[in-house]
Scaffold this active site. Structure first.
Site, PDB file in Angstrom:
ATOM      1  N   ASN A  27      -8.826  -4.317  29.185  1.00  0.00           N
ATOM      2  CA  ASN A  27      -9.556  -3.345  28.370  1.00  0.00           C
ATOM      3  C   ASN A  27      -9.971  -2.106  29.150  1.00  0.00           C
ATOM      4  O   ASN A  27     -10.185  -1.048  28.577  1.00  0.00           O
ATOM      5  CB  ASN A  27     -10.771  -3.996  27.712  1.00  0.00           C
ATOM      6  CG  ASN A  27     -10.408  -4.500  26.336  1.00  0.00           C
ATOM      7  OD1 ASN A  27      -9.638  -3.859  25.631  1.00  0.00           O
ATOM      8  ND2 ASN A  27     -10.914  -5.647  25.970  1.00  0.00           N
TER       9      ASN A  27
ATOM     10  N   HIS B 249     -10.938 -14.603  27.507  1.00  0.00           N
ATOM     11  CA  HIS B 249     -10.600 -13.434  26.700  1.00  0.00           C
ATOM     12  C   HIS B 249      -9.136 -13.452  26.254  1.00  0.00           C
ATOM     13  O   HIS B 249      -8.228 -13.181  27.039  1.00  0.00           O
ATOM     14  CB  HIS B 249     -10.917 -12.170  27.515  1.00  0.00           C
ATOM     15  CG  HIS B 249     -10.724 -10.909  26.742  1.00  0.00           C
ATOM     16  ND1 HIS B 249     -10.195  -9.761  27.293  1.00  0.00           N
ATOM     17  CD2 HIS B 249     -10.967 -10.609  25.451  1.00  0.00           C
ATOM     18  CE1 HIS B 249     -10.132  -8.825  26.370  1.00  0.00           C
ATOM     19  NE2 HIS B 249     -10.595  -9.315  25.247  1.00  0.00           N
TER      20      HIS B 249
ATOM     21  N   GLU C 131      -7.642 -13.723  29.916  1.00  0.00           N
ATOM     22  CA  GLU C 131      -8.430 -13.393  31.107  1.00  0.00           C
ATOM     23  C   GLU C 131      -9.578 -14.398  31.189  1.00  0.00           C
ATOM     24  O   GLU C 131     -10.329 -14.563  30.216  1.00  0.00           O
ATOM     25  CB  GLU C 131      -9.013 -11.984  30.995  1.00  0.00           C
ATOM     26  CG  GLU C 131      -7.992 -10.875  31.137  1.00  0.00           C
ATOM     27  CD  GLU C 131      -8.592  -9.487  30.899  1.00  0.00           C
ATOM     28  OE1 GLU C 131      -8.120  -8.531  31.511  1.00  0.00           O
ATOM     29  OE2 GLU C 131      -9.528  -9.352  30.078  1.00  0.00           O
TER      30      GLU C 131
ATOM     31  N   SER D  24     -14.904  -8.730  24.589  1.00  0.00           N
ATOM     32  CA  SER D  24     -13.943  -7.799  25.175  1.00  0.00           C
ATOM     33  C   SER D  24     -14.572  -7.009  26.310  1.00  0.00           C
ATOM     34  O   SER D  24     -13.866  -6.499  27.175  1.00  0.00           O
ATOM     35  CB  SER D  24     -13.477  -6.790  24.130  1.00  0.00           C
ATOM     36  OG  SER D  24     -12.956  -7.434  23.025  1.00  0.00           O
TER      37      SER D  24
HETATM   38  N1  LIG Z   1     -10.127  -7.778  17.559  1.00  0.00           N
HETATM   39  C1  LIG Z   1      -9.511  -7.859  18.724  1.00  0.00           C
HETATM   40  O1  LIG Z   1      -8.391  -7.363  18.896  1.00  0.00           O
HETATM   41  C2  LIG Z   1     -10.179  -8.570  19.871  1.00  0.00           C
HETATM   42  C3  LIG Z   1      -9.403  -8.907  20.999  1.00  0.00           C
HETATM   43  C4  LIG Z   1      -9.992  -9.626  22.039  1.00  0.00           C
HETATM   44  C5  LIG Z   1     -11.346  -9.955  21.967  1.00  0.00           C
HETATM   45  N2  LIG Z   1     -12.083  -9.600  20.864  1.00  0.00           N
HETATM   46  C6  LIG Z   1     -13.486 -10.010  20.814  1.00  0.00           C
HETATM   47  O2  LIG Z   1     -13.576 -11.171  19.984  1.00  0.00           O
HETATM   48  C7  LIG Z   1     -14.847 -11.174  19.312  1.00  0.00           C
HETATM   49  C8  LIG Z   1     -14.595 -11.249  17.810  1.00  0.00           C
HETATM   50  O3  LIG Z   1     -13.866 -10.128  17.404  1.00  0.00           O
HETATM   51  P1  LIG Z   1     -13.067 -10.112  16.009  1.00  0.00           P
HETATM   52  O4  LIG Z   1     -12.150  -8.949  16.069  1.00  0.00           O
HETATM   53  O5  LIG Z   1     -12.514 -11.448  15.718  1.00  0.00           O
HETATM   54  O6  LIG Z   1     -14.271  -9.792  14.991  1.00  0.00           O
HETATM   55  P2  LIG Z   1     -14.273  -9.904  13.401  1.00  0.00           P
HETATM   56  O7  LIG Z   1     -15.211  -8.881  12.926  1.00  0.00           O
HETATM   57  O8  LIG Z   1     -12.875  -9.930  12.857  1.00  0.00           O
HETATM   58  O9  LIG Z   1     -14.877 -11.385  13.146  1.00  0.00           O
HETATM   59  C9  LIG Z   1     -16.169 -11.769  13.510  1.00  0.00           C
HETATM   60  C10 LIG Z   1     -16.534 -13.028  12.721  1.00  0.00           C
HETATM   61  O10 LIG Z   1     -17.819 -13.489  13.175  1.00  0.00           O
HETATM   62  C11 LIG Z   1     -18.561 -13.889  12.045  1.00  0.00           C
HETATM   63  N3  LIG Z   1     -19.988 -13.849  12.405  1.00  0.00           N
HETATM   64  C12 LIG Z   1     -20.887 -12.852  12.261  1.00  0.00           C
HETATM   65  N4  LIG Z   1     -22.087 -13.241  12.725  1.00  0.00           N
HETATM   66  C13 LIG Z   1     -21.928 -14.519  13.158  1.00  0.00           C
HETATM   67  C14 LIG Z   1     -22.814 -15.481  13.713  1.00  0.00           C
HETATM   68  N5  LIG Z   1     -24.082 -15.207  13.945  1.00  0.00           N
HETATM   69  N6  LIG Z   1     -22.318 -16.703  14.004  1.00  0.00           N
HETATM   70  C15 LIG Z   1     -21.017 -16.992  13.776  1.00  0.00           C
HETATM   71  N7  LIG Z   1     -20.134 -16.132  13.255  1.00  0.00           N
HETATM   72  C16 LIG Z   1     -20.598 -14.905  12.948  1.00  0.00           C
HETATM   73  C17 LIG Z   1     -18.152 -12.953  10.937  1.00  0.00           C
HETATM   74  O11 LIG Z   1     -18.429 -13.535   9.660  1.00  0.00           O
HETATM   75  C18 LIG Z   1     -16.654 -12.806  11.213  1.00  0.00           C
HETATM   76  O12 LIG Z   1     -15.917 -13.806  10.552  1.00  0.00           O
HETATM   77  C19 LIG Z   1     -15.580  -9.924  19.772  1.00  0.00           C
HETATM   78  O13 LIG Z   1     -16.417 -10.260  20.852  1.00  0.00           O
HETATM   79  C20 LIG Z   1     -14.454  -8.999  20.218  1.00  0.00           C
HETATM   80  O14 LIG Z   1     -14.849  -8.055  21.170  1.00  0.00           O
HETATM   81  C21 LIG Z   1     -11.518  -8.921  19.815  1.00  0.00           C
END
Ligand SMILES: NC(=O)c1ccc[n+]([C@@H]2O[C@H](COP(=O)([O-])OP(=O)(O)OC[C@H]3O[C@@H](n4cnc5c(N)ncnc54)[C@H](O)[C@@H]3O)[C@@H](O)[C@H]2O)c1
Length: 289
Positions: free
Chosen positions: A191, A141, A153, A120
């Site tokens: 963002n 993104h 994005e 993000s």
């Molecule tokens: N949550 C949102 O609304 C959103 C929106 C857009 C982008 N993002 C981005 O997407 C990414 C993930 O966010 P999220 O909300 O899905 O997080 P989340 O915490 O829901 O999920 C993260 C996942 O990654 C796994 N994980 C941890 N360490 C790992 C590793 N070394 N290798 C593989 N998997 C691993 C965890 O077990 C978990 O299942 C982040 O970079 C975040 O900034 C999030």
């Protein structure tokens, strides 16, 4: 260069599970990887349940749901990503985690593999530096919930080449998303625009001007937003939202307008991360919210 046939998604959390669903629904064989076996099983069940719900609502045919399910493979073995054409990384918003993942992928995948990160707010240029050829990595993104939100994005780091951007644009269109190409600036477009939406709401709430419920209601009724700032933080994950605010703030060398609010940190310290923990600014375990 060839188009994309086989996709891998790293991290099966909020975003990874949604991204994998989008890929399989659009006919792409996809591998969903996570280090946590339990989380993987949960994500697979979630994706299957969402597909079944789409059948019930008449949005897709039963046959389409069956075909999509067959295209999903889950694994805790990173080496099974050897033959994929595109990796979309959606691991936690921590640079050291993303660094370790891309270091390993650099040795596992072919030199033709496209690398994308769903970060993000972290620097695409810095993440691209973790692979040998930084020209083939870009930001990709998605927005939450990935199966529903049309925008993606595509973020061009300083070293990302045009071919990588073109291939990702093509893929975005094939999965029926609306791609917007932007440069690698803190928070990219959405963002950055969204920071005051959360921060100012936290300040208004903490100054006791209005309650969480009132602010959300006003933003929806008077502002025309689909969700209020607190509902949206709960959906995104308060930890993820805080991490994004922190990175945008520090990337702009501490510009005051992006300063995080301590209350958000208190929520994270309390383990109230939003929907994923069944409680954030609202409760989800019992309520119908
Ligand atoms: N949550 C949102 O609304 C959103 C929106 C857009 C982008 N993002 C981005 O997407 C990414 C993930 O966010 P999220 O909300 O899905 O997080 P989340 O915490 O829901 O999920 C993260 C996942 O990654 C796994 N994980 C941890 N360490 C790992 C590793 N070394 N290798 C593989 N998997 C691993 C965890 O077990 C978990 O299942 C982040 O970079 C975040 O900034 C999030």
């Amino acid at each position: 260069m060839e188009g994309v046939n086989k996709v891998a998604v790293i991290g099966s959390g909020t975003m990874g599970a949604g991204i994998a669903q989008v890929a399989i629904q659009n006919g792409y064989s996809s591998i969903l990887y996570d280090i946590d076996q339990q989380q993987l099983a949960k994500a697979k069940a979630q994706v299957f349940k969402r597909l079944e719900r789409l059948v019930e609502k008449g949005r897709i045919l039963d046959e389409e749901s069956i075909q999509a399910k067959e295209k999903l493979m889950v694994t805790t073995d990173l080496k099974s990503l050897e033959k994929v054409d595109l990796v979309i990384e959606a691991a936690p918003e921590k640079l050291d985690i993303k660094k370790s993942i891309f270091h390993q992928l650099n040795d596992i995948c072919s030199p033709e593999t496209l690398f994308a990160t769903n970060t993000s707010s972290l620097s695409i240029t810095e993440i691209a530096g973790y692979i040998q050829d930084p020209s083939r990595l870009a930001g990709f993104h998605f927005f939450n919930p990935a199966p529903l939100m049309p925008l993606v994005e595509i973020v061009q780091g300083i070293s990302t080449n045009q071919d990588t951007i073109n291939r990702l644009k093509d893929f975005a269109e094939k999965i029926h998303k609306y791609p917007v190409v932007c440069q690698d600036t803190p928070g990219f477009i959405v963002n950055r625009v969204a920071r005051p939406f959360y921060n100012e709401a936290l300040r208004i709430m903490n100054d006791q001007v209005a309650s969480v419920e009132q602010i959300d209601r006003i933003m929806k009724k008077a502002g025309g937003f689909k969700m209020g700032p607190f509902e949206l933080q709960d959906l995104i994950g308060i930890d993820i939202n805080l991490a994004t605010t922190r990175t945008v703030y520090s990337s702009f060398y501490g510009e005051n307008r992006f300063r995080p609010h301590y209350y958000q940190e208190r929520m994270v310290q309390a383990g109230r991360l939003g929907r994923k923990t069944e409680g954030g600014f609202y409760d989800y375990a019992s309520a119908e919210h």
